[in-house]
Write an enzyme that holds these catalytic residues in place. Structure first.
Site, PDB file in Angstrom:
ATOM      1  N   HIS A  44       0.796  -1.230   0.000  1.00 13.64           N
ATOM      2  CA  HIS A  44       0.000   0.000   0.000  1.00 13.64           C
ATOM      3  C   HIS A  44       0.829   1.280   0.000  1.00 13.64           C
ATOM      4  O   HIS A  44       0.295   2.356   0.186  1.00 13.64           O
ATOM      5  CB  HIS A  44      -0.952   0.001   1.203  1.00 13.64           C
ATOM      6  CG  HIS A  44      -2.103  -0.934   1.034  1.00 13.64           C
ATOM      7  ND1 HIS A  44      -1.944  -2.291   1.013  1.00 13.64           N
ATOM      8  CD2 HIS A  44      -3.427  -0.690   0.849  1.00 13.64           C
ATOM      9  CE1 HIS A  44      -3.133  -2.858   0.839  1.00 13.64           C
ATOM     10  NE2 HIS A  44      -4.043  -1.919   0.728  1.00 13.64           N
ATOM     11  N   ILE A 170      -2.121   0.451  20.152  1.00 12.86           N
ATOM     12  CA  ILE A 170      -2.700  -0.736  19.534  1.00 12.86           C
ATOM     13  C   ILE A 170      -3.385  -0.275  18.250  1.00 12.86           C
ATOM     14  O   ILE A 170      -4.254   0.590  18.293  1.00 12.86           O
ATOM     15  CB  ILE A 170      -3.717  -1.378  20.501  1.00 12.86           C
ATOM     16  CG1 ILE A 170      -2.990  -1.881  21.755  1.00 12.86           C
ATOM     17  CG2 ILE A 170      -4.486  -2.498  19.818  1.00 12.86           C
ATOM     18  CD1 ILE A 170      -3.899  -2.056  22.957  1.00 12.86           C
ATOM     19  N   ASP A 173      -5.682  -3.184  11.606  1.00 16.47           N
ATOM     20  CA  ASP A 173      -6.001  -2.737  10.243  1.00 16.47           C
ATOM     21  C   ASP A 173      -6.324  -4.001   9.449  1.00 16.47           C
ATOM     22  O   ASP A 173      -5.419  -4.702   9.008  1.00 16.47           O
ATOM     23  CB  ASP A 173      -4.788  -1.987   9.670  1.00 16.47           C
ATOM     24  CG  ASP A 173      -4.985  -1.512   8.232  1.00 16.47           C
ATOM     25  OD1 ASP A 173      -6.051  -1.784   7.643  1.00 16.47           O
ATOM     26  OD2 ASP A 173      -4.060  -0.876   7.703  1.00 16.47           O
ATOM     27  N   TRP A 225     -19.633 -16.501   7.065  1.00 20.75           N
ATOM     28  CA  TRP A 225     -20.857 -15.679   7.099  1.00 20.75           C
ATOM     29  C   TRP A 225     -20.688 -14.440   7.982  1.00 20.75           C
ATOM     30  O   TRP A 225     -21.345 -13.432   7.767  1.00 20.75           O
ATOM     31  CB  TRP A 225     -22.050 -16.507   7.571  1.00 20.75           C
ATOM     32  CG  TRP A 225     -21.807 -17.215   8.875  1.00 20.75           C
ATOM     33  CD1 TRP A 225     -22.069 -16.757  10.122  1.00 20.75           C
ATOM     34  CD2 TRP A 225     -21.191 -18.508   9.043  1.00 20.75           C
ATOM     35  NE1 TRP A 225     -21.667 -17.674  11.055  1.00 20.75           N
ATOM     36  CE2 TRP A 225     -21.138 -18.763  10.430  1.00 20.75           C
ATOM     37  CE3 TRP A 225     -20.703 -19.482   8.149  1.00 20.75           C
ATOM     38  CZ2 TRP A 225     -20.599 -19.940  10.960  1.00 20.75           C
ATOM     39  CZ3 TRP A 225     -20.164 -20.646   8.676  1.00 20.75           C
ATOM     40  CH2 TRP A 225     -20.114 -20.871  10.060  1.00 20.75           C
ATOM     41  N   LYS A 226     -19.780 -14.521   8.942  1.00 23.01           N
ATOM     42  CA  LYS A 226     -19.628 -13.399   9.869  1.00 23.01           C
ATOM     43  C   LYS A 226     -18.967 -12.193   9.191  1.00 23.01           C
ATOM     44  O   LYS A 226     -19.454 -11.068   9.279  1.00 23.01           O
ATOM     45  CB  LYS A 226     -18.850 -13.841  11.107  1.00 23.01           C
ATOM     46  CG  LYS A 226     -19.633 -14.867  11.932  1.00 23.01           C
ATOM     47  CD  LYS A 226     -18.963 -15.194  13.256  1.00 23.01           C
ATOM     48  CE  LYS A 226     -19.883 -16.061  14.122  1.00 23.01           C
ATOM     49  NZ  LYS A 226     -19.347 -16.258  15.474  1.00 23.01           N
ATOM     50  N   GLY A 305      -0.406  -4.215  15.943  1.00 30.03           N
ATOM     51  CA  GLY A 305       0.481  -3.049  15.914  1.00 30.03           C
ATOM     52  C   GLY A 305       1.866  -3.361  16.450  1.00 30.03           C
ATOM     53  O   GLY A 305       2.827  -2.647  16.161  1.00 30.03           O
TER      54      GLY A 305
END
Lengths: 335, 335
Positions: A44, A170, A173, A225-226, A305
């Site tokens: 990224h 903390i 992502d 599904w969650k 993190g």
């Protein structure tokens, strides 16, 4: 290859100015991009700059456009991004959410019509480093099948949670797909299997074969599904509060993925508690995770993190690790 | 067996009064519990009442204790639950978060020292039915290994997102473990394999065998490292804002799982937008999920909360489906 952070930041800055960003905004955007590579999130950072340039060229990103406040009520604001550079708009939106949190305990900015914010974690670190807890997310183009379907109708909608804790915050992502397509490609090119199932093969079976998933486009939402439900709810809530586009309204062409909706929420923990009680509680929680029996002896579980800080320290000490050809491309952008 | 909703609610009400709840609070708690069975979430309705009674008996829940406001700043309040009945406190906290959202656009109540809130989705439906978007979560006792560990140090920390949409709101209610231990037991007793991997066996391999996971206690977080990180962040953020206990400070004895920390956040979408634009966007998003190519022809993918409405309608029409022995136990409670 490794290059000093300042050199990385400077090279990106010059490329962004050539692409039409005003110097002040190019400076911020370059810092955020360089910090992404510095933190080891190499998918990224500078790796995304050629796509950014292409999207300026094809009219999906307008480099001079700035976000604008279009509505305000108490601790909440609605902004529109006018499809300017996404990381610059996101940074401003999180900054404003923190100001609102300072005034109201918590605050939110709902940003419509923005563009790819690059690394979402940047805005989590931004908030946590300033002493705020934060939650933010973005929707994306449809790139993930809902649970029970084989064709994409959900975005992978990255979600960030950040909690201040001095120099060691903390910061979580996570995208709602188990693996990005970029990661699948990386595994396939190395001839490796995924560490856990990442999607379905042509026979509809769960597989750890990255190539098989690239062929079916049936990537897996986290938790089946969650994650499918969470991705949907984040999309709809973001579009509702910002008044912007939902995933199904965003172009399915990655080179034209523009007009996304994003939420930035900040909380000032010190509006209700003391820093001492919080530090003690966080230290206890981290200690408890570190004390869990590791799967591999000598490799204790980490909190979100924690790994970033190690990579950051190394990249600042030795120079930021970048791909030579990606770094070379930065100098060609906008020429 | 099926029993009329009013009879279910009445039977629970009388039991709760016998257990020491004041009539007004017993009425609310009975309604929330009956609605949980009505909505088909049978693991969290009357099935939990014997545990509730045991926890009153062993001093983990104080049936007469009411929540109290201990701090307030702008759109945020800090409450303590004094270990009263968790669902009554949670309902009050979400109600107050909605009042704050009416005034400030968004609002939050951070509740410390509460007890099991039963079905978390109840407070999502509460908000969405009143026209508010909401997010809430609770921490729990340590019952889930962090990613990279074999011993529990995280809670399964249910997270709820709710979005108003007339009579058909979107309500997501997910724990951070892929399956609860209750669900694992159910599959094992039926002699069935899990539909997807749910944890690790004694050899450290992912397995769909429910009994193998019950033996290792290595249940799986949703999305592996992602759900592990999300569970941790929700725990720490909840404990930080409420000033209450984090998961590592909560008893590992399920019969004494008390003093949990919970966050209730509400947003008034109409503070910034119009109901017409929202309805149109939500209809489009739902339509897009329904239009995705189903894995099984004739069985289109569903959005979160959609299945609940079908079950609810059936249970109201035919009587609420309950387990005969569980229903029988309700009449013994407090005698």
């Amino acid at each position: 290859m490794r290059i000093p952070f300042a050199e990385l930041e400077g090279g990106i800055f010059e490329a962004l100015v050539r692409l039409g960003l005003a110097p002040e905004r190019a400076k911020l955007s370059a810092r955020l991009t360089a910090e992404t590579d510095r933190d080891g999130v190499r998918t990224h950072g500078i790796a995304r700059l050629p796509r950014f340039a292409d999207m300026i060229a094809n009219g999906s990103i307008f480099p001079a456009n700035e976000p604008e406040v279009v509505g305000s009520f108490g601790a909440m604001e609605r902004w529109t991004g006018h499809r300017g550079p996404g990381n610059v708009a996101a940074y401003a939106a999180m900054g404003r959410a923190m100001e609102l949190a300072k005034e109201f305990g918590l605050g939110a900015v709902a940003l419509a019509d923005s563009t790819h914010w690059q690394r979402g974690g940047s805005y989590g670190w931004q908030a946590a480093d300033a002493g705020f807890a934060a939650m933010c997310w973005t929707n994306t183009m449809p790139n993930l099948p809902p649970w029970g379907a084989t064709s994409p109708a959900l975005g992978n909608n990255p979600l960030i949670l950040a909690i201040p804790n001095g120099r060691e915050p903390i910061v979580l992502d996570i995208a709602m797909s188990q693996f990005s397509y970029g990661t699948l490609t990386k595994y396939r090119e190395r001839g490796q299997q995924l560490p856990v199932p990442g999607g379905y093969d042509a026979e509809g079976k769960l597989t750890t074969d990255p190539g098989a998933i690239e062929e079916t486009y049936r990537a897996l939402p986290i938790g089946y599904w969650k994650g499918s439900g969470l991705s949907f709810a984040l999309d709809v809530l973001g579009a509702m509060l910002s008044g912007g586009l939902a995933t199904h309204q965003i172009s399915v062409d990655p080179a034209r993925e523009s007009g996304v909706s994003q939420i930035f929420m900040a909380v000032d923990p010190l509006s209700l508690g003391t820093i001492e009680e919080m530090r003690a509680m966080v230290a206890g929680a981290i200690g408890s995770v570190h004390a869990a029996t590791p799967v591999d002896a000598g490799d204790p579980p980490r909190y979100p993190g924690e790994g970033t800080l190690r990579v950051r320290e190394e990249n600042l000490r030795l120079g930021v690790l970048v791909d030579e050809s990606q770094w070379g491309k930065v100098f060609e952008l906008g020429r």
